[in-house]
Design a protein around this motif. Structure first.
Motif, PDB file in Angstrom:
ATOM      1  N   ASP A  81       0.849  -1.196   0.000  1.00 15.27           N
ATOM      2  CA  ASP A  81       0.000   0.000   0.000  1.00 15.27           C
ATOM      3  C   ASP A  81       0.884   1.245   0.000  1.00 15.27           C
ATOM      4  O   ASP A  81       1.839   1.350   0.766  1.00 15.27           O
ATOM      5  CB  ASP A  81      -0.868  -0.031   1.281  1.00 15.27           C
ATOM      6  N   HIS A  82       0.580   2.196  -0.898  1.00 14.39           N
ATOM      7  CA  HIS A  82       1.296   3.478  -0.947  1.00 14.39           C
ATOM      8  C   HIS A  82       2.819   3.315  -1.021  1.00 14.39           C
ATOM      9  O   HIS A  82       3.568   3.907  -0.249  1.00 14.39           O
ATOM     10  CB  HIS A  82       0.946   4.366   0.264  1.00 14.39           C
ATOM     11  N   GLU A 141      -1.829   8.481   5.942  1.00 18.61           N
ATOM     12  CA  GLU A 141      -1.749   7.016   6.058  1.00 18.61           C
ATOM     13  C   GLU A 141      -0.298   6.722   6.396  1.00 18.61           C
ATOM     14  O   GLU A 141       0.573   6.833   5.541  1.00 18.61           O
ATOM     15  CB  GLU A 141      -2.149   6.357   4.742  1.00 18.61           C
ATOM     16  N   HIS A 179      -7.611   9.919   4.165  1.00 17.47           N
ATOM     17  CA  HIS A 179      -7.094   8.905   5.082  1.00 17.47           C
ATOM     18  C   HIS A 179      -7.397   9.318   6.523  1.00 17.47           C
ATOM     19  O   HIS A 179      -7.385  10.489   6.857  1.00 17.47           O
ATOM     20  CB  HIS A 179      -5.584   8.774   4.910  1.00 17.47           C
ATOM     21  N   HIS A 207      -9.469   4.998  -1.559  1.00 20.24           N
ATOM     22  CA  HIS A 207      -8.659   5.081  -0.345  1.00 20.24           C
ATOM     23  C   HIS A 207      -9.421   5.871   0.719  1.00 20.24           C
ATOM     24  O   HIS A 207     -10.433   6.490   0.444  1.00 20.24           O
ATOM     25  CB  HIS A 207      -7.317   5.773  -0.648  1.00 20.24           C
ATOM     26  N   ASN A 229      -9.960   0.429   0.458  1.00 24.78           N
ATOM     27  CA  ASN A 229      -8.913   0.401   1.481  1.00 24.78           C
ATOM     28  C   ASN A 229      -9.477   0.769   2.852  1.00 24.78           C
ATOM     29  O   ASN A 229     -10.122   1.809   2.986  1.00 24.78           O
ATOM     30  CB  ASN A 229      -7.799   1.388   1.138  1.00 24.78           C
TER      31      ASN A 229
HETATM   32 ZN   LIG Z   1      -4.531   4.953   1.113  1.00 21.61          ZN
END
Ligand SMILES: [Zn+2]
Ligand SMILES: O=C(COP(=O)(O)O)NO
Ligand SMILES: [Ca+2]
Ligand code: NA
Length: 283
Positions: A81-82, A141, A179, A207, A229
């Motif tokens: 993720d990311h 995040e 986020h 997200h 997410n």
């Molecule tokens: Zn995210």
């Protein structure tokens, strides 16, 4: 069974449902997600941020996730993720991840295309799926923070060019989520989502989905979101269960007794998400 992110998300895209991508940092979270997936017969994506990998070690996360996926009776993908660091992304591929995100959203458009293309080339050569991000999703995040004022929604024309030039398998779009916890109620730009889906006709990613009202999530799924997410809502379930237990059992010091209820609480929250996303009985 262990599958690529694309295998899971192409099915979701074709049939119009979404699959949860849940952030993991330890064994109990991995187990809660897999138990929820098996109890609801739902495909699922285990994902770790760079911060999560720093905390546990990429080898630990990969080892737990691979064991979990191989033993699971449902399709499971393992996703970075990311990802912002090329070396980190390659390390995840080497450790058996079946999907990686290159989050180039902080770069100017052309630069985002360039870094994304580079990751697509190497990941696809290794049989690994790729997520990218266009537009800036707000909030924090782990090690990635975008200020409210810098959050910019995804432009459909740019999205079309971006996908054509990079060959990504799924795209994270910015349509109003952020986020982390929300202060007010998030207003999603559903018209923008609808336009982007029509133009791209591919799996799309939402997200910052914790704290988005159920109806908004369901509407986003109906308009073409396929990967959702979730991190904060799992943390809140963990936090509540541990604090409750410790408060009510001040003399208990066995970690299994303290973390067991948290695993149960997280599992219930995750099952609820899978029902809202429409991934139940899709395995
Ligand atoms: Zn995210
Ligand atoms: O987008 C997320 C999770 O966001 P939330 O914590 O708001 O669920 N991870 O990449
Ligand atoms: Ca971002
Ligand atoms: Na959120």
């Amino acid at each position: 069974m262990l599958v690529t992110g694309k295998e899971i998300l192409q099915d979701a895209h074709k049939k119009g449902y979404a699959v949860g991508a849940f952030n993991v940092n330890n064994m109990e979270i991995v187990q809660a997600i897999i138990q929820a997936a098996e109890e609801t017969n739902s495909p699922v994506i285990l994902q770790a941020s760079q911060g999560g990998l720093k905390y546990a070690g990429v080898e630990y996360i990969a080892a737990m996730a691979k064991v979990a996926a191989e033993k699971a009776k449902v399709p499971v993908a393992i996703h970075l993720d990311h990802g912002t660091d090329f070396t980190q992304i390659v390390k995840c591929i080497r450790n058996g991840f079946t999907s990686v995100m290159i989050d180039g959203s902080k770069h100017p458009f052309e630069e985002n295309i360039a870094v994304t293309k580079k990751v697509v080339e190497i990941a696809h050569a290794a049989g690994v799926s790729v997520e990218a991000e266009l537009g800036k999703i707000g909030g924090t995040e782990d090690d990635i923070t975008v200020d409210e004022k810098d959050a910019t929604f995804t432009d459909p024309d740019e999205a079309e060019k971006f996908v054509k030039e990079t060959g990504v398998d799924y795209l994270a779009i910015a349509i109003g989520t952020a986020h982390g916890p929300y202060k007010g109620e998030p207003k999603l730009d559903f018209d923008r989502l609808k336009t982007i889906k029509e133009r791209l006709n591919m799996p799309l990613v939402l997200h910052g989905s914790s704290g988005v009202p159920e109806e908004s999530i369901k509407k986003a799924v109906s308009l073409g979101i396929n990967k959702i997410n979730i991190d904060t809502d799992i943390r809140l379930a963990f936090n509540g269960a541990v604090r409750d237990f410790v408060k009510n059992n001040p003399d208990v010091y066995d970690p299994r007794k303290i973390l067991g209820p948290a695993r149960e609480a997280m599992k219930e929250v995750i099952k609820g998400k899978m029902t809202i996303f429409g991934s139940v009985d899709r395995a």
